[in-house]
Scaffold this active site. Structure first.
Site, mmCIF file in Angstrom:
data_model
loop_
_atom_site.group_PDB
_atom_site.id
_atom_site.type_symbol
_atom_site.label_atom_id
_atom_site.label_comp_id
_atom_site.label_asym_id
_atom_site.label_seq_id
_atom_site.Cartn_x
_atom_site.Cartn_y
_atom_site.Cartn_z
ATOM 1 C CG ASP A 153 -40.417 49.966 -78.908
ATOM 2 O OD1 ASP A 153 -40.060 49.859 -77.714
ATOM 3 O OD2 ASP A 153 -40.033 49.180 -79.797
ATOM 4 C CB CYS B 65 -36.654 50.044 -78.484
ATOM 5 S SG CYS B 65 -34.974 49.740 -79.036
ATOM 6 C CB THR C 177 -32.356 45.497 -78.573
ATOM 7 O OG1 THR C 177 -32.723 46.381 -79.649
ATOM 8 C CG2 THR C 177 -32.973 44.124 -78.775
ATOM 9 C CG HIS D 115 -13.832 60.236 -74.722
ATOM 10 N ND1 HIS D 115 -12.930 59.215 -74.935
ATOM 11 C CD2 HIS D 115 -13.432 60.860 -73.592
ATOM 12 C CE1 HIS D 115 -12.022 59.230 -73.967
ATOM 13 N NE2 HIS D 115 -12.308 60.205 -73.131
ATOM 14 C CG HIS E 165 -12.472 63.980 -76.724
ATOM 15 N ND1 HIS E 165 -12.243 62.712 -77.205
ATOM 16 C CD2 HIS E 165 -11.842 64.064 -75.528
ATOM 17 C CE1 HIS E 165 -11.515 62.046 -76.328
ATOM 18 N NE2 HIS E 165 -11.250 62.847 -75.304
HETATM 19 C C1 RB5 Z 1 -40.062 45.347 -80.607
HETATM 20 O O1 RB5 Z 1 -40.468 44.036 -80.565
HETATM 21 C C2 RB5 Z 1 -38.547 45.425 -80.760
HETATM 22 O O2 RB5 Z 1 -38.183 44.992 -82.021
HETATM 23 C C3 RB5 Z 1 -38.050 46.830 -80.487
HETATM 24 O O3 RB5 Z 1 -38.451 47.220 -79.220
HETATM 25 C C4 RB5 Z 1 -36.555 47.047 -80.536
HETATM 26 O O4 RB5 Z 1 -35.898 46.097 -79.754
HETATM 27 C C5 RB5 Z 1 -35.951 47.218 -81.850
HETATM 28 O O5 RB5 Z 1 -34.732 47.405 -81.996
#
Ligand code: RB5
Length: 147
Positions: free
Chosen positions: A9, A65, A67, A98, A134
């Site tokens: 994203d 993304c 996080t 694994h 595994h």
């Molecule tokens: C976008 O602001 C953020 O929420 C997205 O990139 C991600 O971290 C979601 O888990």
């Protein structure tokens, strides 16, 4: 040649662009499934695009993304996907050996660029162990998917 489907994203766009530089030198083909700018967008859309390609082709995927967490939650909703959010190289190696992880998730706002590149390289280059225990555990996951 192994093919990697990559997506992000807006929160993962810059890291996605950086990761794309490593594929050709390492001998991987890749396909960028978007997003193509820093404009705000929805991570599940790109998780779905990459997950479907990985299932169809039996190749690998990388999702970025902010996080790495949203992408991993969304990608793991697809039957046959074992998406792993990694923030260190040990986990990247273990999840291939694994779990036979088929999608790597990274967080651009969590993991620095150089570490993320190391994680990508290790994840791509580490084979599944093929160990009986595994395989058995992955089969148990498949049973859960079919419940
Ligand atoms: C976008 O602001 C953020 O929420 C997205 O990139 C991600 O971290 C979601 O888990």
């Amino acid at each position: 040649m192994t093919k990697v489907f990559i997506g992000s994203d807006h929160g993962g766009y810059n890291l996605k662009e950086k990761i794309k530089e490593v594929f050709t030198p390492l001998g991987y083909e890749f396909e960028d499934m978007g997003t193509n700018s820093l404009e705000s967008c929805d991570y599940p859309v790109y998780a779905e695009k990459v997950a479907k390609k990985v299932i169809e082709t039996n190749e690998k995927g990388i999702l970025v993304c902010g996080t790495g967490i949203g992408m991993s939650i969304a990608a793991n909703k697809f039957k046959g996907i074992r998406a792993s959010h990694c923030t260190d190289t040990f986990s990247a190696r273990m999840t291939r050996e694994h779990n036979d992880s088929n999608i790597l998730c990274l967080g651009e706002r969590i993991t620095g660029q150089d570490l993320a590149i190391d994680i990508v390289k290790i994840w791509l280059e580490t084979p599944f162990s093929n160990g009986d225990r595994h395989i058995n555990r992955i089969n148990l996951i498949k049973e859960i998917e079919n419940k």
